[in-house]
Design a protein around this motif. Structure first.
Motif, PDB file in Angstrom:
ATOM      1  N   SER A  72       0.824  -1.210   0.000  1.00 20.68           N
ATOM      2  CA  SER A  72       0.000   0.000   0.000  1.00 20.68           C
ATOM      3  C   SER A  72       0.855   1.256   0.000  1.00 20.68           C
ATOM      4  O   SER A  72       0.508   2.251  -0.639  1.00 20.68           O
ATOM      5  CB  SER A  72      -0.934   0.003   1.217  1.00 20.68           C
ATOM      6  OG  SER A  72      -0.184   0.127   2.416  1.00 20.68           O
ATOM      7  N   LEU A 100       1.152   3.316   2.366  1.00 21.83           N
ATOM      8  CA  LEU A 100       0.468   4.373   3.118  1.00 21.83           C
ATOM      9  C   LEU A 100       0.916   4.440   4.574  1.00 21.83           C
ATOM     10  O   LEU A 100       0.828   5.491   5.199  1.00 21.83           O
ATOM     11  CB  LEU A 100      -1.046   4.139   3.058  1.00 21.83           C
ATOM     12  CG  LEU A 100      -1.658   4.066   1.649  1.00 21.83           C
ATOM     13  CD1 LEU A 100      -3.144   3.745   1.734  1.00 21.83           C
ATOM     14  CD2 LEU A 100      -1.439   5.364   0.901  1.00 21.83           C
ATOM     15  N   LEU A 147      -0.390  10.489   1.875  1.00 20.87           N
ATOM     16  CA  LEU A 147      -1.758  10.166   1.477  1.00 20.87           C
ATOM     17  C   LEU A 147      -2.247  11.027   0.323  1.00 20.87           C
ATOM     18  O   LEU A 147      -3.241  10.690  -0.326  1.00 20.87           O
ATOM     19  CB  LEU A 147      -2.711  10.342   2.666  1.00 20.87           C
ATOM     20  CG  LEU A 147      -2.406   9.521   3.918  1.00 20.87           C
ATOM     21  CD1 LEU A 147      -3.410   9.851   5.016  1.00 20.87           C
ATOM     22  CD2 LEU A 147      -2.413   8.033   3.622  1.00 20.87           C
ATOM     23  N   GLY A 196      -2.849  12.425  -3.157  1.00 18.14           N
ATOM     24  CA  GLY A 196      -2.768  11.865  -4.504  1.00 18.14           C
ATOM     25  C   GLY A 196      -3.024  12.915  -5.562  1.00 18.14           C
ATOM     26  O   GLY A 196      -3.576  13.994  -5.294  1.00 18.14           O
ATOM     27  N   GLN A 225      -8.388  10.507  -5.004  1.00 16.54           N
ATOM     28  CA  GLN A 225      -7.353   9.563  -4.576  1.00 16.54           C
ATOM     29  C   GLN A 225      -6.937   9.785  -3.131  1.00 16.54           C
ATOM     30  O   GLN A 225      -6.704   8.833  -2.389  1.00 16.54           O
ATOM     31  CB  GLN A 225      -6.138   9.685  -5.498  1.00 16.54           C
ATOM     32  CG  GLN A 225      -5.066   8.657  -5.226  1.00 16.54           C
ATOM     33  CD  GLN A 225      -3.907   8.732  -6.209  1.00 16.54           C
ATOM     34  OE1 GLN A 225      -3.831   9.656  -7.014  1.00 16.54           O
ATOM     35  NE2 GLN A 225      -3.012   7.762  -6.151  1.00 16.54           N
ATOM     36  N   THR A 226      -6.869  11.041  -2.694  1.00 17.76           N
ATOM     37  CA  THR A 226      -6.477  11.327  -1.313  1.00 17.76           C
ATOM     38  C   THR A 226      -7.498  10.768  -0.337  1.00 17.76           C
ATOM     39  O   THR A 226      -7.136  10.146   0.684  1.00 17.76           O
ATOM     40  CB  THR A 226      -6.332  12.836  -1.116  1.00 17.76           C
ATOM     41  OG1 THR A 226      -5.341  13.342  -2.012  1.00 17.76           O
ATOM     42  CG2 THR A 226      -5.918  13.172   0.305  1.00 17.76           C
ATOM     43  N   ASN A 268      -7.143   7.115  -0.107  1.00 17.47           N
ATOM     44  CA  ASN A 268      -5.928   6.699   0.603  1.00 17.47           C
ATOM     45  C   ASN A 268      -6.117   6.734   2.113  1.00 17.47           C
ATOM     46  O   ASN A 268      -5.658   5.834   2.824  1.00 17.47           O
ATOM     47  CB  ASN A 268      -4.756   7.594   0.200  1.00 17.47           C
ATOM     48  CG  ASN A 268      -4.247   7.290  -1.199  1.00 17.47           C
ATOM     49  OD1 ASN A 268      -4.504   6.219  -1.753  1.00 17.47           O
ATOM     50  ND2 ASN A 268      -3.522   8.224  -1.774  1.00 17.47           N
ATOM     51  N   GLN A 318      -8.204   3.799   3.153  1.00 18.74           N
ATOM     52  CA  GLN A 318      -7.450   2.547   3.074  1.00 18.74           C
ATOM     53  C   GLN A 318      -6.439   2.447   4.203  1.00 18.74           C
ATOM     54  O   GLN A 318      -6.261   1.376   4.803  1.00 18.74           O
ATOM     55  CB  GLN A 318      -6.740   2.469   1.718  1.00 18.74           C
ATOM     56  CG  GLN A 318      -5.918   1.211   1.505  1.00 18.74           C
ATOM     57  CD  GLN A 318      -6.763  -0.055   1.475  1.00 18.74           C
ATOM     58  OE1 GLN A 318      -7.976  -0.002   1.256  1.00 18.74           O
ATOM     59  NE2 GLN A 318      -6.132  -1.188   1.723  1.00 18.74           N
ATOM     60  N   ALA A 319      -5.770   3.554   4.536  1.00 12.49           N
ATOM     61  CA  ALA A 319      -4.791   3.542   5.623  1.00 12.49           C
ATOM     62  C   ALA A 319      -5.459   3.209   6.954  1.00 12.49           C
ATOM     63  O   ALA A 319      -4.914   2.448   7.775  1.00 12.49           O
ATOM     64  CB  ALA A 319      -4.082   4.892   5.698  1.00 12.49           C
TER      65      ALA A 319
END
Length: 287
Positions: free
Chosen positions: A4, A6, A81, A83, A88-89, A92, A95-96
């Motif tokens: 990842s 991240l 994070l 993007g 995308q940010t 992220n 996901q983190a």
């Protein structure tokens, strides 16, 4: 974690024995995390917010906490994070946080968070609201997550953070780490002298208003330059001197608002600043 990109897993060997002082903070966190994998999510710890001048041991404490409690320490860099693509940010950060939940029980460290979230206030005018949405997602997770993730955030200037960030139930406590006392400096000296293989019997310089980082720097320079501590201290300028106004303002803000990292209870600033009085001319005819 590697796939990842991240989060970063900290693999250091720091422990509380390498960190002088901060007795109340150490006791609070170890007691809060004494039970691993608590079945009742309402009894799981949330984390702490650490406030102090630079060099007082915030980041060192975060790295040592995981080893002391047997938990992996994950380091979250808010800048990583960000993007380039639309959305995308936000993806992220979600996901983190999912990875952190999956790694629980763990310690999640976010260093210098006021700098990472510095653009939240005017996010709509600078980045189309990306930072504000990232901050909102993180706030919601802090308040609602039920995983056994102990969040430790460090900060040098809490005035730059939105007030909703440090409210109750986001963190278990907001601690202020003041400059070390005389006894704490003695412990830090012993640790650093042993670390750099220096003579513990040699004279030590005057360390009034020194932080732990400055004591370590003095010992490292003495070992590097092969000079006594009193001579290497001439190359160290304390942050309490270079940023005296900032340190005093931080102490005044924390007094009565934060928990004391050194002793149980609320932090109170023992250094009273003299009040300025208006100068009155002796001659009443002089306006």
């Amino acid at each position: 974690l590697k796939k990842s990109g991240l989060l970063t897993l900290h693999r250091g060997t720091e422990c509380f024995a390498d960190l002088g002082g901060l007795d109340a903070l150490k006791s609070f966190c170890t007691r809060a995390m004494r039970r691993q994998g608590e079945a009742n999510p309402l009894k799981r710890p949330r984390g702490v917010l650490l406030l102090s001048p630079p060099g007082c041991g915030k980041s060192q404490f975060c790295k040592a906490l995981g080893n002391e409690t047997g938990r992996p320490t994950l380091m979250l860099d808010i800048g990583s994070l960000m993007g380039s693509l639309v959305g995308q940010t936000e993806a992220n950060i979600r996901q983190a946080l999912k990875i952190a939940d999956a790694m629980s029980p763990c310690v999640l460290m976010i260093d210098e968070i006021e700098k990472a979230l510095s653009g939240v206030g005017n996010s709509g005018a600078t980045d189309s609201g990306v930072s504000a949405r990232l901050f909102g997602t993180f706030l919601t997770w802090l308040n609602d997550h039920r995983s056994d993730v102990f969040v430790v955030c460090t900060c040098n200037d809490i005035s730059k953070l939105p007030p909703e960030f440090a409210r109750a139930e986001r963190f278990d406590g907001v601690f202020f780490l003041d400059l070390p006392s005389v006894s704490q400096k003695g412990s830090i000296w012993n640790i650093c002298l042993n670390l750099f293989d220096l003579d513990p019997q040699q004279p030590k310089p005057n360390t009034q208003d020194w932080t732990g980082a400055e004591i370590r720097s003095c010992c490292r320079l003495a070992s590097l330059l092969d000079v006594p501590l009193t001579e290497s201290a001439q190359n160290v300028v304390p942050v309490a001197v270079t940023a005296a106004e900032t340190v005093n303002r931080l102490r005044n803000w924390a007094s009565g608002r934060c928990l004391d990292a050194d002793r149980p209870g609320i932090y109170t600033n023992g250094q009273s600043t003299p009040k300025r009085r208006r100068k009155i001319q002796a001659d009443p005819l002089v306006n």
